[in-house]
Design an enzyme around this catalytic site. Structure first.
Site, mmCIF file in Angstrom:
data_model
loop_
_atom_site.group_PDB
_atom_site.id
_atom_site.type_symbol
_atom_site.label_atom_id
_atom_site.label_comp_id
_atom_site.label_asym_id
_atom_site.label_seq_id
_atom_site.Cartn_x
_atom_site.Cartn_y
_atom_site.Cartn_z
ATOM 1 N N CYS A 152 0.838 -1.082 0.005
ATOM 2 C CA CYS A 152 -0.131 0.000 0.044
ATOM 3 C C CYS A 152 0.752 1.279 0.098
ATOM 4 C CB CYS A 152 -0.742 -0.010 1.289
ATOM 5 S SG CYS A 152 -1.353 -1.498 1.810
ATOM 6 N N ASP A 203 -5.379 2.093 4.826
ATOM 7 C CA ASP A 203 -6.572 2.261 5.341
ATOM 8 C C ASP A 203 -6.588 3.692 6.331
ATOM 9 O OD1 ASP A 203 -7.385 -0.064 4.184
ATOM 10 O OD2 ASP A 203 -8.125 -0.893 5.860
ATOM 11 N N LYS A 204 -6.250 3.642 7.566
ATOM 12 C CA LYS A 204 -6.261 4.456 8.158
ATOM 13 C C LYS A 204 -5.037 5.798 8.024
ATOM 14 C CE LYS A 204 -8.847 1.500 10.325
ATOM 15 N NZ LYS A 204 -8.353 0.691 9.205
ATOM 16 N N CYS A 231 -5.370 -2.532 -1.240
ATOM 17 C CA CYS A 231 -6.311 -3.320 -1.624
ATOM 18 C C CYS A 231 -7.486 -2.777 -2.576
ATOM 19 C CB CYS A 231 -6.889 -3.863 -0.405
ATOM 20 S SG CYS A 231 -6.200 -4.587 1.001
ATOM 21 N N GLU A 237 -10.491 -4.852 13.679
ATOM 22 C CA GLU A 237 -11.421 -5.412 12.906
ATOM 23 C C GLU A 237 -11.468 -6.948 12.850
ATOM 24 O OE1 GLU A 237 -10.387 -2.088 9.216
ATOM 25 O OE2 GLU A 237 -9.701 -3.910 8.973
ATOM 26 N N SER A 239 -13.249 -5.055 8.465
ATOM 27 C CA SER A 239 -12.533 -4.556 7.309
ATOM 28 C C SER A 239 -13.394 -4.065 6.489
ATOM 29 C CB SER A 239 -11.819 -5.761 6.838
ATOM 30 O OG SER A 239 -11.007 -5.610 5.567
#
Length: 583
Positions: free
Chosen positions: A62, A136-137, A207, A459, A485
């Site tokens: 990522c 993500d975060k 992702c 998650e 998730s």
């Protein structure tokens, strides 16, 4: 020549910019000596200082391309006569943190990212910010920092991973998590699992489905913090560099116009963002991150507000995990601009919001020539379903709300009643799933996983993916005060509030209690009277003890607020007594 004369000769007036505190006047000679040590010229020191913040690291694919992209941003800043100053912050990558104690660090990392970017900007008096994030975060964390500082800001997403290919089909990391469940059930060999894990993630990038990273990337465009269509191109595409250069130039334009992050992030733009989440079947985590971003601006916009918008927004973009396509497919179909144009056609978009270009959202969408392809993006007038892919719930089991993703589920699948099977943490539940010591028709309850009680609000992808892999994703339901998730599918309810550690009703459940989840009516209830709940509450022994009695997670648990308001850790924009840019 006097230093202030040099400034004027270069054509910049920094008298109203933060960087004047570290670059102007005789008293700042020691500060300038550091800049000369790094090779800056008089002209570069005289220009505005632009923070270029990345979450680059070698933790996961990522983030691995962010360093390269930052160099392109810097070229754009320099071409527009700014002086870029690159710095990095942390990332905790959920795909690797998933399914063990490391996941407790994930949500807390969002606050750490926002805090460290804020501290770096303040400490070095940077005038504007371009933030790059991949996992993500890190996306909401970077956007929170922009809104908290309220400086001219442009967000850049690092891009999605390319889909893997196996047996003629696209595969993602979601397929690998679910394959673990099939393997545990004896329906997949060691060899087949080994093949899948080697091909599922073939490139740099986050992702690929409409999981949390891509959901929040779409949010960045819908809010107006990112340039139009900039979130779509996969990480390996060289075209990302052009978006990065353009973002560097754009932040200089915003600085010239004195357009700041809170001029862009408003109640209206937050509503636009929530609609994009709903119509794309995005991650339930957006119900946590949108209120947190709003909080930084001092805007009241909680989980109930988000879910009201979800309920009245059609779902018309066919994305994984509930649908069939990945981020690359959405980009090739025209990306977020085409999606937003569809929302505009049915009157569900605020067009007067300002964007990172300095123009309105309506003006930007007037430039969109492509139409919904009917394959990835359906016409909003002919949606996949009339309500959003994400739904809010409320009831005597969730007075402060809960959230569930129903994208790709039929009407018959979104109402479920069954007896509770209560677990005190994720590990207990995962072990039961692994051993198949649960029954069809049960509602699996995982508690003590909220922001304070976990701590960290983990998650549950390992557990939910194992259920799906065992073919039980539609035969049981799952509720938790933790999170899911963006890759989770099945009837899985998260963010149940108040959390168990705060004495919420989820803390009072016992095995066999009859629970009803009705995503059509927006209800989450347990068949207990108010008197019974009150009696159990009086007998409740208090929150479960954790092993986190010092360090970052202890601090987080002491500070973190309710999930309904975004699990934030400070008073927010409403509590400010100063403006950083004007100090």
């Amino acid at each position: 020549m006097k230093r202030d004369t040099v400034m004027k000769d270069f054509g910049f007036d920094k008298s109203a910019l933060p960087s004047r505190h570290v670059s102007e006047g005789p008293a700042r000679a020691p500060h300038r000596s550091y800049y000369f040590a790094m090779g800056l010229t008089d002209a570069e020191i005289a220009q505005p200082f632009i923070g270029v913040a990345t979450c680059w690291n070698e933790a996961a694919p990522c983030n691995i391309a962010l360093n390269r992209q930052a160099q392109a941003v810097k070229l754009g800043v320099k071409a527009a006569q700014g002086t870029p100053r690159e710095f990095t912050t942390i990332t905790v990558t959920d795909g690797i943190a998933m399914g063990h104690e490391g996941m407790k660090s994930s949500l807390a990392s969002r606050e750490a990212i926002a805090d460290t970017v804020e501290l770096t900007m303040r400490g070095h008096c940077y005038d504007a910010l371009v933030g790059l994030a991949g996992c993500d975060k890190s996306l909401p964390g970077m956007m929170m920092a922009m809104v908290r500082l309220n400086v001219p800001s442009v967000f850049v997403y690092g891009g999605s991973i390319l889909p893997g290919r196996l047996d003629g089909k696209d595969v993602t990391v979601q397929d690998v998590f679910e394959a673990v469940g099939r393997h545990q059930a004896g329906n997949m060999s060691d060899k087949a699992l080994a093949v899948l894990e080697r091909v599922a993630c073939p490139s740099a990038g986050a992702c690929g489905g409409q999981f949390t990273a891509n959901t929040m990337a779409c949010v960045s465009e819908a809010l107006g913090l990112a340039l139009p269509n900039s979130s779509g191109a996969p990480a390996p595409y060289e075209s990302r560099d052009r978006y990065c250069e353009a973002s560097g130039a754009a932040v200089m334009n915003l600085l010239d116009l004195n357009l700041r992050a809170r001029d862009i992030v408003t109640r209206k733009s937050l509503e636009n963002a929530a609609r994009v989440v709903a119509c794309t079947g995005g991650s339930t985590n957006a119900g946590l991150h949108l209120p947190a971003i709003a909080h930084e601006a001092g805007i009241e916009f909680d989980l109930f507000d988000v879910c009201d918008i979800f309920r009245e927004t059609p779902y018309f973009v066919d994305m994984k995990p509930g649908g069939n396509f990945v981020a690359k497919d959405l980009y090739e179909a025209g990306g977020v601009p085409v999606v937003m144009n569809e929302l505009r056609k049915i009157g569900l978009l605020h067009e007067d919001c300002v964007t990172a270009t300095g123009r309105s959202m309506g003006e930007e969408l007037d430039e969109v020539e492509r139409e919904a392809d009917g394959r990835v993006i359906y016409p909003a007038s002919k949606p996949l379903s009339a309500t959003g892919g994400v739904v809010g719930l409320k009831g005597n089991l969730a007075p402060d709300g809960a959230i569930v993703k129903i994208a790709g589920m039929s009407k018959e699948q979104i109402v479920f009643t069954g007896p509770a099977r209560v677990f005190e943490c994720e590990e207990e539940a995962f072990e039961a799933v692994k051993q198949r010591s649960y029954k069809e028709g049960e509602v699996i309850v995982i508690r003590n996983e909220g922001p304070a009680g976990g701590p960290g609000m983990r998650e549950m992808l390992s557990t939910t993916a194992a259920l799906s892999g065992q073919g039980m994703g539609k035969k049981v339901a799952l509720i938790t005060d933790g999170r899911f998730s963006g890759a989770t599918r099945g009837f899985c309810v998260g963010h149940v509030g108040p959390e168990a550690a705060h004495g919420g009703p989820i803390a009072l459940l016992k095995d066999g209690d009859l629970i009803t989840i009705d995503a059509e009516q927006g209800l989450l209830s347990v068949d207990l009277s108010d008197a019974e709940l009150e009696e159990r509450g009086s007998a409740w022994g208090g929150p479960r003890e954790t092993i986190y009695t010092s360090g970052a997670l202890w601090k987080y648990a002491q500070l973190v607020g309710s999930t309904r308001k975004g699990a934030v850790t400070h008073p927010g924009g409403g509590g400010e007594a100063h403006i950083y840019m004007d100090l």
